[in-house]
Write a protein that holds these residues in place. Structure first.
Motif, mmCIF file in Angstrom:
data_model
loop_
_atom_site.group_PDB
_atom_site.id
_atom_site.type_symbol
_atom_site.label_atom_id
_atom_site.label_comp_id
_atom_site.label_asym_id
_atom_site.label_seq_id
_atom_site.Cartn_x
_atom_site.Cartn_y
_atom_site.Cartn_z
ATOM 1 N N MET A 150 0.831 -1.198 0.000
ATOM 2 C CA MET A 150 0.000 0.000 0.000
ATOM 3 C C MET A 150 0.869 1.253 0.000
ATOM 4 S SD MET A 150 -2.864 1.137 2.833
ATOM 5 C CE MET A 150 -1.639 1.252 4.159
ATOM 6 N N ASN A 151 1.873 1.282 0.882
ATOM 7 C CA ASN A 151 2.747 2.452 0.965
ATOM 8 C C ASN A 151 3.560 2.651 -0.309
ATOM 9 O OD1 ASN A 151 3.043 3.853 3.868
ATOM 10 N ND2 ASN A 151 2.479 1.720 4.159
ATOM 11 N N LEU A 152 4.142 1.577 -0.830
ATOM 12 C CA LEU A 152 4.976 1.678 -2.022
ATOM 13 C C LEU A 152 4.159 2.133 -3.230
ATOM 14 C CD1 LEU A 152 7.719 1.274 -3.384
ATOM 15 C CD2 LEU A 152 7.120 -1.133 -3.713
ATOM 16 N N CYS A 153 3.008 1.514 -3.439
ATOM 17 C CA CYS A 153 2.175 1.895 -4.584
ATOM 18 C C CYS A 153 1.673 3.330 -4.452
ATOM 19 C CB CYS A 153 0.990 0.937 -4.716
ATOM 20 S SG CYS A 153 1.422 -0.707 -5.324
ATOM 21 N N PHE A 154 1.374 3.749 -3.218
ATOM 22 C CA PHE A 154 0.902 5.117 -2.989
ATOM 23 C C PHE A 154 1.964 6.126 -3.408
ATOM 24 C CE2 PHE A 154 0.336 8.770 -0.033
ATOM 25 C CZ PHE A 154 -0.907 9.188 -0.470
ATOM 26 N N TYR A 155 3.211 5.902 -3.014
ATOM 27 C CA TYR A 155 4.275 6.833 -3.384
ATOM 28 C C TYR A 155 4.619 6.732 -4.864
ATOM 29 C CZ TYR A 155 5.418 8.630 1.259
ATOM 30 O OH TYR A 155 5.391 9.286 2.460
ATOM 31 N N MET A 156 4.528 5.547 -5.437
ATOM 32 C CA MET A 156 4.759 5.414 -6.871
ATOM 33 C C MET A 156 3.699 6.188 -7.664
ATOM 34 S SD MET A 156 7.528 3.629 -7.338
ATOM 35 C CE MET A 156 7.439 2.951 -8.995
ATOM 36 N N ALA A 157 2.459 6.191 -7.161
ATOM 37 C CA ALA A 157 1.400 6.961 -7.818
ATOM 38 C C ALA A 157 1.659 8.453 -7.712
ATOM 39 C CB ALA A 157 0.046 6.614 -7.200
ATOM 40 N N LEU A 158 2.208 8.880 -6.568
ATOM 41 C CA LEU A 158 2.456 10.308 -6.345
ATOM 42 C C LEU A 158 3.546 10.872 -7.253
ATOM 43 C CD1 LEU A 158 2.266 10.721 -2.461
ATOM 44 C CD2 LEU A 158 0.651 11.568 -4.158
ATOM 45 N N ARG A 159 4.317 10.011 -7.905
ATOM 46 C CA ARG A 159 5.333 10.511 -8.838
ATOM 47 C C ARG A 159 4.695 11.348 -9.933
ATOM 48 N NH1 ARG A 159 8.336 5.528 -11.272
ATOM 49 N NH2 ARG A 159 6.118 5.022 -11.603
ATOM 50 N N THR A 160 3.482 10.948 -10.382
ATOM 51 C CA THR A 160 2.874 11.604 -11.542
ATOM 52 C C THR A 160 1.460 12.121 -11.269
ATOM 53 O OG1 THR A 160 2.115 9.429 -12.328
ATOM 54 C CG2 THR A 160 4.211 10.254 -13.197
ATOM 55 N N LEU A 161 0.915 11.858 -10.069
ATOM 56 C CA LEU A 161 -0.442 12.297 -9.756
ATOM 57 C C LEU A 161 -0.434 13.314 -8.626
ATOM 58 C CD1 LEU A 161 -2.551 8.985 -9.757
ATOM 59 C CD2 LEU A 161 -2.068 10.517 -11.668
ATOM 60 N N PRO A 162 -1.385 14.253 -8.615
ATOM 61 C CA PRO A 162 -1.539 15.140 -7.465
ATOM 62 C C PRO A 162 -1.981 14.354 -6.237
ATOM 63 C CG PRO A 162 -2.660 16.019 -9.406
ATOM 64 C CD PRO A 162 -2.283 14.608 -9.723
ATOM 65 N N LEU A 163 -1.765 14.936 -5.070
ATOM 66 C CA LEU A 163 -2.034 14.234 -3.816
ATOM 67 C C LEU A 163 -3.518 13.941 -3.625
ATOM 68 C CD1 LEU A 163 -1.053 13.113 -1.125
ATOM 69 C CD2 LEU A 163 -1.069 15.444 -0.206
ATOM 70 N N GLY A 164 -4.387 14.929 -3.870
ATOM 71 C CA GLY A 164 -5.817 14.749 -3.639
ATOM 72 C C GLY A 164 -6.422 13.602 -4.434
ATOM 73 N N PRO A 165 -6.271 13.586 -5.756
ATOM 74 C CA PRO A 165 -6.815 12.471 -6.531
ATOM 75 C C PRO A 165 -6.218 11.120 -6.148
ATOM 76 C CG PRO A 165 -6.372 14.328 -7.966
ATOM 77 C CD PRO A 165 -5.796 14.682 -6.623
#
Length: 287
Positions: free
Chosen positions: A86-101
């Motif tokens: 969960m933590n790893l995928c969350f930060y990997m998503a944040l590379r290219t996505l804004p925090l709110g979405p």
């Protein structure tokens, strides 16, 4: 006529203040952690967050004081792998996505768990609302504000990890307080830290960046989770879930204020729809 001060009022508000501080600290800490991405990458930042959180929890809880059956050890490992994913995928998503979405998409995890146990039409309606919100976030249209498809996939991975975290976490509820979390975070670190080391290597040993990583871990994990534990003891589960559903909006505001992230009206609408679905699911389940 003078109004007498009621000392109990402050005491009753304290858990809600702790929860508000928990949500705010988490979003601010995550925004701070995102600034580490150019230095050690999302993988390295995840290693800092999970690794330091495990060290802090082991030092404070000292979970080895309690016995642990072999079956419980296997349950904790599954719980820890879900937490790490969960933590790893969350930060990997944040590379290219804004925090709110990103937080809004991740909320589909607990919503899915609630829907799995739901049997009423209103639950299906709330799930449809959440799916409609997700559709607004998907890159179905071309434009400068379209969200990155790879980032969305990682955010969905974080949602899956959160759902597994809930399911596997319930199977460790019989263990002493703090033991499952401390050992679970340690299992998560054994899973995530090698990935961070592989991608960032010796950069993780840079003293200044270690300090930043520790701050990020404290702000995004240790402090908000501790404050949340205060809230859990005094706020009814129904009210707690409703208040936690505000987290995507707080994340969007934190991303805009601290990272300069901008969202389209459609993306703000999607966040509102996911939040409404979460609140509606909780309210319907309570009734």
């Amino acid at each position: 006529m003078t109004t007498r001060f009621q000392p109990g009022a402050t005491h009753r508000l304290l858990p809600y203040a702790a929860l508000a501080a928990s949500i705010t600290t988490f979003c601010v800490g995550t925004s701070f952690a995102k600034r580490l991405f150019p230095l050690v990458g999302a993988e390295g930042t995840s290693a800092y967050r999970v690794g330091f959180s495990a060290i802090v929890l082991l030092a404070l809880v000292r979970p080895w004081r309690f016995g642990l059956a072999r079956g419980d050890a296997a349950r904790i490992v599954r719980y820890g792998v879900a937490l790490g994913s969960m933590n790893l995928c969350f930060y990997m998503a944040l590379r290219t996505l804004p925090l709110g979405p990103t937080i809004a998409i991740e909320f589909l995890g607990p919503l899915s768990v609630s829907l799995f146990h739901a049997r009423r039409p209103v639950h299906v309606a709330m799930a449809a609302l959440a799916v409609a919100g997700l559709a607004l976030l998907l890159p179905l249209r071309v434009g400068a504000q379209a969200l990155d498809p790879v980032g969305i996939l990682f955010a969905l991975g974080a949602a899956t990890g959160w759902a597994c975290y809930i399911v596997f976490g319930k199977r460790t509820a019989h263990l002493p307080a703090g033991q499952a979390v401390a050992f679970g975070m340690t299992s998560a670190a054994l899973f995530v830290v090698p990935i961070g080391v592989y991608h960032a290597g010796a950069l993780l040993l840079t003293p200044a960046w270690i300090g930043l990583g520790l701050i990020a871990a404290l702000l995004s994990s240790a402090i908000p989770y501790s404050l949340e534990m205060v809230a859990l003891k005094h706020i009814p589960a129904h009210s707690l879930g409703v208040l936690l559903s505000l987290e995507p909006a707080v994340g969007a505001v934190a991303g805009a204020a601290l990272l300069g992230e901008t969202l389209t009206p459609a993306q703000w609408g999607a966040i509102a729809m996911v939040m409404t679905a979460s609140i509606g699911m909780i309210a319907a389940s309570e009734r």
